[in-house]
Design an enzyme around this catalytic site. Structure first.
Site, PDB file in Angstrom:
ATOM      1  CE  LYS A  14      38.275  39.049  46.009  1.00  0.00           C
ATOM      2  NZ  LYS A  14      38.912  39.100  44.663  1.00  0.00           N
ATOM      3  NE  ARG A  89      32.993  36.948  42.273  1.00  0.00           N
ATOM      4  CZ  ARG A  89      33.788  36.406  43.054  1.00  0.00           C
ATOM      5  NH1 ARG A  89      33.585  36.096  44.259  1.00  0.00           N
ATOM      6  NH2 ARG A  89      35.004  36.400  42.471  1.00  0.00           N
TER       7      ARG A  89
HETATM    8  P1  AP5 Z   1      44.719  36.209  45.972  1.00  0.00           P
HETATM    9  O1  AP5 Z   1      45.026  36.767  47.558  1.00  0.00           O
HETATM   10  O2  AP5 Z   1      44.767  34.754  45.886  1.00  0.00           O
HETATM   11  O3  AP5 Z   1      43.780  37.018  45.026  1.00  0.00           O
HETATM   12  P2  AP5 Z   1      42.387  37.161  45.493  1.00  0.00           P
HETATM   13  O4  AP5 Z   1      41.878  38.524  45.250  1.00  0.00           O
HETATM   14  O5  AP5 Z   1      41.868  36.350  46.635  1.00  0.00           O
HETATM   15  O6  AP5 Z   1      41.924  36.559  44.053  1.00  0.00           O
HETATM   16  P3  AP5 Z   1      40.779  35.108  43.496  1.00  0.00           P
HETATM   17  O7  AP5 Z   1      40.999  34.764  42.242  1.00  0.00           O
HETATM   18  O8  AP5 Z   1      41.057  33.994  44.658  1.00  0.00           O
HETATM   19  O9  AP5 Z   1      39.418  35.864  43.729  1.00  0.00           O
HETATM   20  P4  AP5 Z   1      38.320  35.675  43.021  1.00  0.00           P
HETATM   21  O10 AP5 Z   1      37.617  36.797  43.569  1.00  0.00           O
HETATM   22  O11 AP5 Z   1      38.263  35.607  41.538  1.00  0.00           O
HETATM   23  O12 AP5 Z   1      38.004  33.975  43.570  1.00  0.00           O
HETATM   24  P5  AP5 Z   1      36.799  33.372  44.331  1.00  0.00           P
HETATM   25  O13 AP5 Z   1      37.734  32.071  44.882  1.00  0.00           O
HETATM   26  O14 AP5 Z   1      36.253  34.428  45.182  1.00  0.00           O
HETATM   27  O15 AP5 Z   1      46.202  36.835  44.970  1.00  0.00           O
HETATM   28  C1  AP5 Z   1      46.398  36.400  43.829  1.00  0.00           C
HETATM   29  C2  AP5 Z   1      47.961  36.103  43.679  1.00  0.00           C
HETATM   30  O16 AP5 Z   1      48.677  37.378  43.786  1.00  0.00           O
HETATM   31  C3  AP5 Z   1      48.559  35.017  44.542  1.00  0.00           C
HETATM   32  O17 AP5 Z   1      49.503  34.297  43.979  1.00  0.00           O
HETATM   33  C4  AP5 Z   1      49.376  35.941  45.789  1.00  0.00           C
HETATM   34  O18 AP5 Z   1      50.581  35.199  46.127  1.00  0.00           O
HETATM   35  C5  AP5 Z   1      49.459  37.264  44.685  1.00  0.00           C
HETATM   36  N1  AP5 Z   1      49.311  38.165  45.941  1.00  0.00           N
HETATM   37  C6  AP5 Z   1      48.542  38.705  46.589  1.00  0.00           C
HETATM   38  N2  AP5 Z   1      48.582  39.862  47.259  1.00  0.00           N
HETATM   39  C7  AP5 Z   1      49.662  40.456  46.761  1.00  0.00           C
HETATM   40  C8  AP5 Z   1      50.303  41.583  46.741  1.00  0.00           C
HETATM   41  N3  AP5 Z   1      50.156  42.608  47.787  1.00  0.00           N
HETATM   42  N4  AP5 Z   1      51.584  41.774  46.223  1.00  0.00           N
HETATM   43  C9  AP5 Z   1      51.865  41.005  45.234  1.00  0.00           C
HETATM   44  N5  AP5 Z   1      51.389  39.582  45.015  1.00  0.00           N
HETATM   45  C10 AP5 Z   1      50.498  39.643  45.737  1.00  0.00           C
HETATM   46  O19 AP5 Z   1      35.847  33.089  43.337  1.00  0.00           O
HETATM   47  C11 AP5 Z   1      36.198  31.939  42.163  1.00  0.00           C
HETATM   48  C12 AP5 Z   1      34.909  31.579  41.510  1.00  0.00           C
HETATM   49  O20 AP5 Z   1      33.751  31.268  42.379  1.00  0.00           O
HETATM   50  C13 AP5 Z   1      34.142  33.000  40.930  1.00  0.00           C
HETATM   51  O21 AP5 Z   1      34.584  33.147  39.367  1.00  0.00           O
HETATM   52  C14 AP5 Z   1      32.618  32.450  40.781  1.00  0.00           C
HETATM   53  O22 AP5 Z   1      32.374  31.255  39.757  1.00  0.00           O
HETATM   54  C15 AP5 Z   1      32.329  31.672  42.124  1.00  0.00           C
HETATM   55  N6  AP5 Z   1      31.789  32.625  43.108  1.00  0.00           N
HETATM   56  C16 AP5 Z   1      32.529  32.955  44.171  1.00  0.00           C
HETATM   57  N7  AP5 Z   1      31.759  33.957  44.919  1.00  0.00           N
HETATM   58  C17 AP5 Z   1      30.710  33.876  44.156  1.00  0.00           C
HETATM   59  C18 AP5 Z   1      29.782  34.804  44.299  1.00  0.00           C
HETATM   60  N8  AP5 Z   1      29.533  35.834  45.367  1.00  0.00           N
HETATM   61  N9  AP5 Z   1      28.525  34.743  43.478  1.00  0.00           N
HETATM   62  C19 AP5 Z   1      28.669  33.864  42.338  1.00  0.00           C
HETATM   63  N10 AP5 Z   1      29.636  33.243  42.168  1.00  0.00           N
HETATM   64  C20 AP5 Z   1      30.754  33.156  43.189  1.00  0.00           C
END
Ligand code: AP5
Length: 219
Positions: A14, A89
């Site tokens: 994402k 979420r």
């Molecule tokens: P990347 O693009 O970084 O993946 P992502 O889907 O953005 O993953 P995240 O881990 O950032 O998502 P998340 O939802 O857990 O974290 P968030 O920050 O929202 O890609 C990942 C890897 O794969 C990279 O190395 C990239 O290079 C590689 N890659 C990407 N695309 C690829 C492809 N097509 N092919 C091959 N490789 C690829 O949330 C973190 C924390 O914040 C949560 O756990 C929670 O504690 C809190 N939080 C955030 N939002 C909320 C909410 N709405 N409610 C409550 N708590 C929340």
């Protein structure tokens, strides 16, 4: 209007697509994860409250997250569209967002739902490195920077997120399946859900999402 949600499990890609989409469409990227990480870095009361949840892979409580997004979506730069990444979420978050967008007379126009299998998510998350300065994502095998440990874009230091450990990832995945995956049905019933295959390469996936953006924008 492009009021778009990017939804999917941790590591589905994402954030990677969001960076390309905001450059192409000029709309703000609203990542609740990034907002919490910035608050943690700045040592604000919000950051202090969120840190414990995030580092363990649990969700920050709904009332905190909903308040944060309400404030952000009410800002002027969101009047011509936005990209929500990581919100909503939970069902209460989705319902609060529906109410808020209705009050703002600017409903959500589409939800892009990334699918990706568990083994690939683990491989991506465990190898991910992120720029401490601009947030650009890298991977130790598939997306290496030109110089090890240094961001190609801004020269910032690359680091591994505290919640990218195997233990925290287990919690993040189970939270995703229990609390977030049910939102697929919520948005399917609203006629807003668009499925994409997160296993595709970054550029191929970007092309598919562009087609969806054009369809949504013409409605
Ligand atoms: P990347 O693009 O970084 O993946 P992502 O889907 O953005 O993953 P995240 O881990 O950032 O998502 P998340 O939802 O857990 O974290 P968030 O920050 O929202 O890609 C990942 C890897 O794969 C990279 O190395 C990239 O290079 C590689 N890659 C990407 N695309 C690829 C492809 N097509 N092919 C091959 N490789 C690829 O949330 C973190 C924390 O914040 C949560 O756990 C929670 O504690 C809190 N939080 C955030 N939002 C909320 C909410 N709405 N409610 C409550 N708590 C929340």
């Amino acid at each position: 209007m492009l009021n778009i949600i990017l939804m999917g499990p941790p590591g589905a890609g994402k954030g990677t697509q969001a960076k390309k989409l905001i450059a192409a469409y000029g709309i703000p990227h609203i990542s609740t994860g990034d907002m919490f990480r910035e608050a943690i870095k700045a040592g604000t009361p919000l950051g202090k409250e969120a840190a414990g949840y995030i580092n363990e892979g649990r969700l920050v409580p709904d009332e905190v997250t909903i308040g944060l997004v309400k404030e952000r979506l009410s800002k002027a730069d969101c009047q011509h569209g936005y990209l929500l990444d990581g919100f909503p979420r939970t069902l209460p978050q989705a319902e609060a967002l529906k109410e808020l967008t209705s009050e703002l007379h600017s409903p959500i126009s589409g939800v892009i739902n990334f699918s990706c299998d568990k083994d690939e998510l683990i491989r991506r998350i465990s190898g991910r490195r992120v720029c401490r300065n601009c947030g650009a994502p890298y991977h130790v095998e598939t997306l290496k920077p030109k110089v090890e440990g240094v961001c190609d874009i801004c020269g910032g230091e690359l680091y591994q997120r505290k919640d990218d450990t195997v233990e925290a990832l287990k919690t993040r995945l189970s939270v995703y399946y229990k609390d977030t995956k049910p939102l697929e049905e919520f948005y399917r019933q609203e006629g807003l859900l668009h499925e994409v295959d997160g296993l595709l390469g970054v550029d191929e996936l970007f092309k598919k999402i562009n087609v969806i953006f054009r369809e949504v924008d013409q409605r």
